[in-house]
Design a protein around this motif. Structure first.
Motif, PDB file in Angstrom:
ATOM      1  N   ARG A  46       0.847  -1.174   0.000  1.00 39.58           N
ATOM      2  CA  ARG A  46       0.000   0.000   0.000  1.00 39.58           C
ATOM      3  C   ARG A  46       0.891   1.235   0.000  1.00 39.58           C
ATOM      4  O   ARG A  46       2.023   1.200   0.511  1.00 39.58           O
ATOM      5  N   ALA A  47       0.367   2.313  -0.561  1.00 40.83           N
ATOM      6  CA  ALA A  47       1.168   3.536  -0.642  1.00 40.83           C
ATOM      7  C   ALA A  47       1.632   3.992   0.740  1.00 40.83           C
ATOM      8  O   ALA A  47       2.757   4.482   0.899  1.00 40.83           O
ATOM      9  N   GLU A  48       0.763   3.810   1.738  1.00 37.97           N
ATOM     10  CA  GLU A  48       1.112   4.242   3.091  1.00 37.97           C
ATOM     11  C   GLU A  48       2.333   3.517   3.652  1.00 37.97           C
ATOM     12  O   GLU A  48       3.003   4.021   4.556  1.00 37.97           O
ATOM     13  N   GLU A  49       2.625   2.333   3.123  1.00 41.18           N
ATOM     14  CA  GLU A  49       3.782   1.586   3.590  1.00 41.18           C
ATOM     15  C   GLU A  49       5.081   2.125   3.013  1.00 41.18           C
ATOM     16  O   GLU A  49       6.161   1.933   3.611  1.00 41.18           O
ATOM     17  N   LEU A  50       5.010   2.787   1.863  1.00 41.66           N
ATOM     18  CA  LEU A  50       6.208   3.233   1.168  1.00 41.66           C
ATOM     19  C   LEU A  50       6.447   4.731   1.291  1.00 41.66           C
ATOM     20  O   LEU A  50       7.594   5.170   1.223  1.00 41.66           O
ATOM     21  N   ALA A  51       5.368   5.500   1.450  1.00 42.36           N
ATOM     22  CA  ALA A  51       5.492   6.956   1.531  1.00 42.36           C
ATOM     23  C   ALA A  51       5.800   7.374   2.961  1.00 42.36           C
ATOM     24  O   ALA A  51       5.061   8.124   3.598  1.00 42.36           O
ATOM     25  N   ARG A  52       6.944   6.890   3.450  1.00 41.29           N
ATOM     26  CA  ARG A  52       7.322   7.124   4.847  1.00 41.29           C
ATOM     27  C   ARG A  52       8.845   7.305   4.929  1.00 41.29           C
ATOM     28  O   ARG A  52       9.597   6.626   4.207  1.00 41.29           O
ATOM     29  N   PRO A  53       9.318   8.170   5.802  1.00 45.19           N
ATOM     30  CA  PRO A  53      10.766   8.326   5.958  1.00 45.19           C
ATOM     31  C   PRO A  53      11.462   7.037   6.375  1.00 45.19           C
ATOM     32  O   PRO A  53      12.568   6.736   5.899  1.00 45.19           O
ATOM     33  N   ASP A  54      10.823   6.243   7.261  1.00 47.02           N
ATOM     34  CA  ASP A  54      11.483   5.016   7.711  1.00 47.02           C
ATOM     35  C   ASP A  54      11.552   3.979   6.601  1.00 47.02           C
ATOM     36  O   ASP A  54      12.516   3.203   6.521  1.00 47.02           O
ATOM     37  N   ALA A  55      10.548   3.953   5.703  1.00 50.04           N
ATOM     38  CA  ALA A  55      10.597   3.034   4.564  1.00 50.04           C
ATOM     39  C   ALA A  55      11.742   3.403   3.630  1.00 50.04           C
ATOM     40  O   ALA A  55      12.455   2.526   3.115  1.00 50.04           O
ATOM     41  N   PHE A  56      11.945   4.704   3.423  1.00 50.93           N
ATOM     42  CA  PHE A  56      13.034   5.158   2.557  1.00 50.93           C
ATOM     43  C   PHE A  56      14.386   4.839   3.179  1.00 50.93           C
ATOM     44  O   PHE A  56      15.318   4.410   2.491  1.00 50.93           O
ATOM     45  N   ALA A  57      14.491   5.030   4.487  1.00 50.57           N
ATOM     46  CA  ALA A  57      15.753   4.733   5.169  1.00 50.57           C
ATOM     47  C   ALA A  57      16.084   3.245   5.096  1.00 50.57           C
ATOM     48  O   ALA A  57      17.247   2.854   4.955  1.00 50.57           O
ATOM     49  N   GLU A  58      15.047   2.404   5.162  1.00 49.88           N
ATOM     50  CA  GLU A  58      15.257   0.959   5.152  1.00 49.88           C
ATOM     51  C   GLU A  58      15.544   0.426   3.760  1.00 49.88           C
ATOM     52  O   GLU A  58      16.399  -0.449   3.580  1.00 49.88           O
ATOM     53  N   ASP A  59      14.828   0.952   2.751  1.00 46.40           N
ATOM     54  CA  ASP A  59      14.977   0.419   1.398  1.00 46.40           C
ATOM     55  C   ASP A  59      14.716   1.521   0.368  1.00 46.40           C
ATOM     56  O   ASP A  59      13.651   1.573  -0.248  1.00 46.40           O
ATOM     57  N   PRO A  60      15.681   2.430   0.174  1.00 39.61           N
ATOM     58  CA  PRO A  60      15.471   3.531  -0.772  1.00 39.61           C
ATOM     59  C   PRO A  60      15.235   3.050  -2.196  1.00 39.61           C
ATOM     60  O   PRO A  60      14.507   3.689  -2.961  1.00 39.61           O
ATOM     61  N   GLU A  61      15.822   1.917  -2.566  1.00 41.29           N
ATOM     62  CA  GLU A  61      15.634   1.410  -3.922  1.00 41.29           C
ATOM     63  C   GLU A  61      14.179   1.027  -4.173  1.00 41.29           C
ATOM     64  O   GLU A  61      13.614   1.335  -5.231  1.00 41.29           O
ATOM     65  N   LEU A  62      13.551   0.372  -3.204  1.00 45.22           N
ATOM     66  CA  LEU A  62      12.145  -0.010  -3.342  1.00 45.22           C
ATOM     67  C   LEU A  62      11.257   1.232  -3.413  1.00 45.22           C
ATOM     68  O   LEU A  62      10.346   1.309  -4.254  1.00 45.22           O
ATOM     69  N   VAL A  63      11.504   2.201  -2.530  1.00 43.42           N
ATOM     70  CA  VAL A  63      10.688   3.412  -2.520  1.00 43.42           C
ATOM     71  C   VAL A  63      10.841   4.166  -3.826  1.00 43.42           C
ATOM     72  O   VAL A  63       9.858   4.633  -4.409  1.00 43.42           O
ATOM     73  N   TRP A  64      12.059   4.243  -4.355  1.00 41.75           N
ATOM     74  CA  TRP A  64      12.250   4.941  -5.623  1.00 41.75           C
ATOM     75  C   TRP A  64      11.629   4.162  -6.788  1.00 41.75           C
ATOM     76  O   TRP A  64      11.153   4.758  -7.756  1.00 41.75           O
ATOM     77  N   GLU A  65      11.617   2.853  -6.703  1.00 36.62           N
ATOM     78  CA  GLU A  65      10.946   2.071  -7.747  1.00 36.62           C
ATOM     79  C   GLU A  65       9.464   2.452  -7.803  1.00 36.62           C
ATOM     80  O   GLU A  65       8.893   2.617  -8.884  1.00 36.62           O
ATOM     81  N   PHE A  66       8.849   2.599  -6.630  1.00 42.34           N
ATOM     82  CA  PHE A  66       7.448   3.008  -6.550  1.00 42.34           C
ATOM     83  C   PHE A  66       7.257   4.411  -7.123  1.00 42.34           C
ATOM     84  O   PHE A  66       6.348   4.651  -7.929  1.00 42.34           O
TER      85      PHE A  66
END
Length: 243
Positions: A46-66
């Motif tokens: 879900r977008a709420e799982e990825l649109a978060r600072p902690d998600a970016f810190a943990e996996d920036p590649e996944l967040v940028w893929e989104f």
């Protein structure tokens, strides 16, 4: 609804100060997912799982893929009749402000200039370490890095758990407090602080209008609730005004 349409049209015709708030329902009419409905999943996230600072810190590649997927999706979309009607309305209202919760930039492409992007823009990149930031509408691949210091870049959007950009909320509140007419368009009235804008406008004496596909928590509080597609209703309200 026809009588209400005519009344709102007349009110807009005589208004000196108009504030409009738009949400994801406006972008949905251009084919952009709202991420809050049945089409809200990207892969298994879900977008709420990825649109978060902690998600970016943990996996920036996944967040940028989104976000790269979202940028590509928006790049292939065009402003719809709702975007265009609001850009036209701006031309005839002496004091006009369009506040949007959307980050896709379609209001700007439609010609809106007095525009406040509350949650930032998909097209802006900002450094996670230094002050570098820039608009970039090219298609990105992988995780971009800062040309100034080499650190990771992030999308220039407001993530869950982050504060709005400095001054944005104050600017919105000042304009709403002085508005003759306040329009809430394509928003579920579920996300704060924007969900309270209609109530604030009414308390300050503005005529409040909701335009949305379905009723919202604000429907019983506004002066006029017009339910249907924004791309159908808005041109009927603004067409003659902007002719």
């Amino acid at each position: 609804m026809l009588a209400n349409l005519e009344m709102v049209k007349a009110l807009l015709d005589g208004a000196e100060r108009v504030v409009v708030l738009t949400g994801s329902g406006v972008s949905a009419e251009s084919g952009i997912p709202t991420f809050r409905e049945a089409d809200g999943l990207w892969r298994q996230f879900r977008a709420e799982e990825l649109a978060r600072p902690d998600a970016f810190a943990e996996d920036p590649e996944l967040v940028w893929e989104f976000y790269n997927w979202r940028r590509e999706l928006v790049a292939n979309s065009e402003p719809n009749d709702a975007h265009l009607a609001l850009a036209d309305l701006e031309c005839v209202v002496p004091e006009f402000l369009l506040i949007t919760q959307n980050v896709d930039g379609l209001h700007s492409l439609a010609g809106s200039r007095n525009l406040l992007e509350m949650h930032g823009s998909l097209w802006e990149l900002q450094c996670t370490m230094c002050s570098w930031r820039n608009e970039d509408r090219t298609m990105l691949s992988g995780v971009p890095t800062c040309p100034a210091c080499g650190a990771l870049l992030r999308p220039g959007v407001v993530w869950f758990g982050e504060a709005l950009p400095p001054g944005v909320l104050n600017q919105a509140i000042r304009a709403i407090a002085e508005a003759d007419v306040f329009l809430s368009v394509g928003t579920s009235a579920m996300v704060q602080p924007a969900a309270s804008f209609a109530q604030l406008a009414r308390e300050q004496g503005a005529v409040t209008v909701e335009i949305n596909l379905e009723p919202t928590p604000n429907s019983g509080l506004v002066d006029f609730a017009l339910h249907g597609k924004a791309g159908t209703i808005l041109p009927r309200l603004t067409g003659a005004l902007c002719a």
